[in-house]
Design an enzyme around this catalytic site. Structure first.
Site, short mmCIF file in Angstrom:
data_model
loop_
_atom_site.label_atom_id
_atom_site.label_comp_id
_atom_site.label_asym_id
_atom_site.label_seq_id
_atom_site.Cartn_x
_atom_site.Cartn_y
_atom_site.Cartn_z
CB ALA A 1 -9.42 -11.24 17.23
CD GLU B 1 -5.89 -17.49 14.85
OE1 GLU B 1 -5.13 -18.06 14.04
OE2 GLU B 1 -6.99 -17.01 14.51
N1 CAA Z 1 -4.75 -6.54 16.63
C1 CAA Z 1 -4.49 -5.27 17.06
N2 CAA Z 1 -3.74 -4.40 16.33
C2 CAA Z 1 -3.24 -4.83 15.16
C3 CAA Z 1 -3.48 -6.12 14.68
C4 CAA Z 1 -4.30 -7.00 15.46
N3 CAA Z 1 -4.62 -8.23 15.06
N4 CAA Z 1 -2.86 -6.27 13.49
C5 CAA Z 1 -2.24 -5.09 13.25
N5 CAA Z 1 -2.47 -4.22 14.25
C6 CAA Z 1 -1.99 -2.85 14.40
C7 CAA Z 1 -0.52 -2.82 14.81
O1 CAA Z 1 -0.38 -2.98 16.19
C8 CAA Z 1 -0.11 -1.45 14.33
O2 CAA Z 1 -0.56 -0.49 15.26
P1 CAA Z 1 0.38 0.77 15.64
O3 CAA Z 1 0.54 1.54 14.35
O4 CAA Z 1 -0.45 1.52 16.65
O5 CAA Z 1 1.66 0.22 16.16
C9 CAA Z 1 -0.91 -1.26 13.05
O6 CAA Z 1 -1.98 -2.20 13.13
C10 CAA Z 1 -0.12 -1.57 11.81
O7 CAA Z 1 0.44 -2.85 11.96
P2 CAA Z 1 1.99 -3.19 11.68
O8 CAA Z 1 2.85 -2.01 12.00
O9 CAA Z 1 2.31 -4.47 12.41
O10 CAA Z 1 1.95 -3.42 10.10
P3 CAA Z 1 2.93 -4.32 9.23
O11 CAA Z 1 2.60 -4.01 7.82
O12 CAA Z 1 4.34 -4.18 9.68
O13 CAA Z 1 2.52 -5.84 9.56
C11 CAA Z 1 0.93 -7.63 9.88
C12 CAA Z 1 1.27 -6.31 9.15
C13 CAA Z 1 1.88 -8.72 9.38
C14 CAA Z 1 -0.49 -7.98 9.49
C15 CAA Z 1 1.06 -7.46 11.40
O14 CAA Z 1 0.36 -6.30 11.80
C16 CAA Z 1 0.54 -8.61 12.19
O15 CAA Z 1 1.20 -9.64 12.28
N6 CAA Z 1 -0.66 -8.46 12.81
C17 CAA Z 1 -1.24 -9.44 13.68
C18 CAA Z 1 -1.83 -10.58 12.87
C19 CAA Z 1 -2.37 -11.66 13.81
O16 CAA Z 1 -1.65 -12.25 14.57
N7 CAA Z 1 -3.69 -11.92 13.70
C20 CAA Z 1 -4.36 -12.90 14.51
C21 CAA Z 1 -4.98 -12.25 15.70
S1 CAA Z 1 -5.62 -13.43 16.86
C22 CAA Z 1 -7.13 -13.86 16.25
O17 CAA Z 1 -7.57 -13.41 15.21
C23 CAA Z 1 -7.86 -14.84 17.11
C24 CAA Z 1 -9.16 -15.33 16.58
O18 CAA Z 1 -9.23 -16.21 15.77
C25 CAA Z 1 -10.39 -14.80 17.13
#
Ligand code: CAA
Length: 259
Positions: free
Chosen positions: A65, A133
């Site tokens: 999300a 999460e």
């Molecule tokens: N939400 C919003 N933006 C996100 C995102 C997310 N879940 N995941 C990645 N992005 C965005 C980053 O902010 C980044 O944006 P910018 O270029 O504007 O800075 C872009 O995507 C690229 O991401 P990274 O630079 O972080 O890419 P990476 O290859 O270095 O890392 C990753 C990849 C490990 C997937 C990392 O992006 C990450 O950890 N993302 C979050 C994953 C996460 O925590 N997901 C759970 C969300 S909570 C949820 O889903 C709740 C639910 O059950 C409803």
């Protein structure tokens, strides 16, 4: 169908829905989830589609999300967001046709939960799975605490959810989270091959089998057996049952009409 965050194409009787917000690794925001809801409703109405593939554009399936959109939500707004995501994932789960997730990259949080709402999961060797999460101070909110233990068992689900650890495709296959792991370049082809194979049969036994499994898994075994008896019997009211069996007996290929 035209969307800002989705691409929809058809290959014969197979629909291919691609999550298309690659700059944010296909993170699910409000707009994307609303579009997904509309797309699923339209595909459900289209009787010509006999299987659906869901995949992601770029290096991610869905990285969860949208965290920046969730940051300032009140508990009430967060609940509404969970309702939006859960409702659309439940719609996917309840589609009569089989839905295959072709997982090309990150399937984290809501992305893992989207994959779990599909019937079959095929992963690229580059795919990564997790429910991170807890690292953000929240629980899973799009069904992860419910579908993950039902898929991989309670102990593994608890480990993944409590640690927030990411696992690779091979580990995901070992714990039963994905059906198959394929080379990255072959993902779409292999997923389509399976979808087309399923679509080549009469849609009647496929949809009855899906209903029997999904509904039966929520029942006690005797009620579930009753359901299977009813659906098995109902197949014999279809022309396709007669055609399938006549073709076997006469040593020819069946021509199913989905009737
Ligand atoms: N939400 C919003 N933006 C996100 C995102 C997310 N879940 N995941 C990645 N992005 C965005 C980053 O902010 C980044 O944006 P910018 O270029 O504007 O800075 C872009 O995507 C690229 O991401 P990274 O630079 O972080 O890419 P990476 O290859 O270095 O890392 C990753 C990849 C490990 C997937 C990392 O992006 C990450 O950890 N993302 C979050 C994953 C996460 O925590 N997901 C759970 C969300 S909570 C949820 O889903 C709740 C639910 O059950 C409803």
């Amino acid at each position: 169908m035209e969307f800002n965050n989705l691409i929809y194409q058809k290959q014969g009787e197979v629909g291919i829905l691609s999550i298309n917000r690659p700059k944010a690794l296909n993170a699910l925001n409000q707009e994307l989830l609303s579009e997904l809801n509309i797309a699923i409703e339209k595909i459900t109405e289209n009787a010509d589609i006999k299987a659906l593939l869901i995949t992601g554009e770029g290096k991610s399936f869905v990285a969860g999300a949208d965290i920046s959109q969730m940051l300032d939500k009140s508990p009430e707004e967060a609940r509404n967001f969970a309702v939006l995501g859960m409702d659309v994932f439940r719609k996917i789960e309840l589609m009569e046709i089989p839905v295959i997730a072709a997982i090309n990259g990150f399937a984290l949080g809501g992305g893992c939960e989207l994959a779990l709402a599909c019937d079959i999961r095929i992963a690229s060797e580059k795919a990564k799975f997790g429910q991170p999460e807890v690292t953000l101070g929240i629980t899973p909110g799009f069904g992860g605490t419910q579908r993950l233990p039902r898929t991989v068992g309670e102990a593994k689900a608890k480990e993944l959810i409590f640690t927030g650890d990411m696992i690779d495709a091979e580990t995901a296959q070992n714990i039963g989270l994905v059906n198959n792991v394929v080379e990255a370049d072959a993902l779409l082809e292999e997923s389509l091959k399976m979808a087309k194979k399923i679509a080549s049969y009469s849609s009647i036994p496929v949809k009855y089998s899906k209903a029997a499994i999904n509904r039966g898994m929520q029942m006690d075994i005797d009620s579930a057996m009753e359901l299977e008896k009813d659906l098995f019997a109902l197949c014999f009211a279809s022309e396709d049952q007669k055609e399938g069996m006549a073709a076997f007996v006469n040593k020819r290929k069946p021509e199913f009409k989905n009737k």
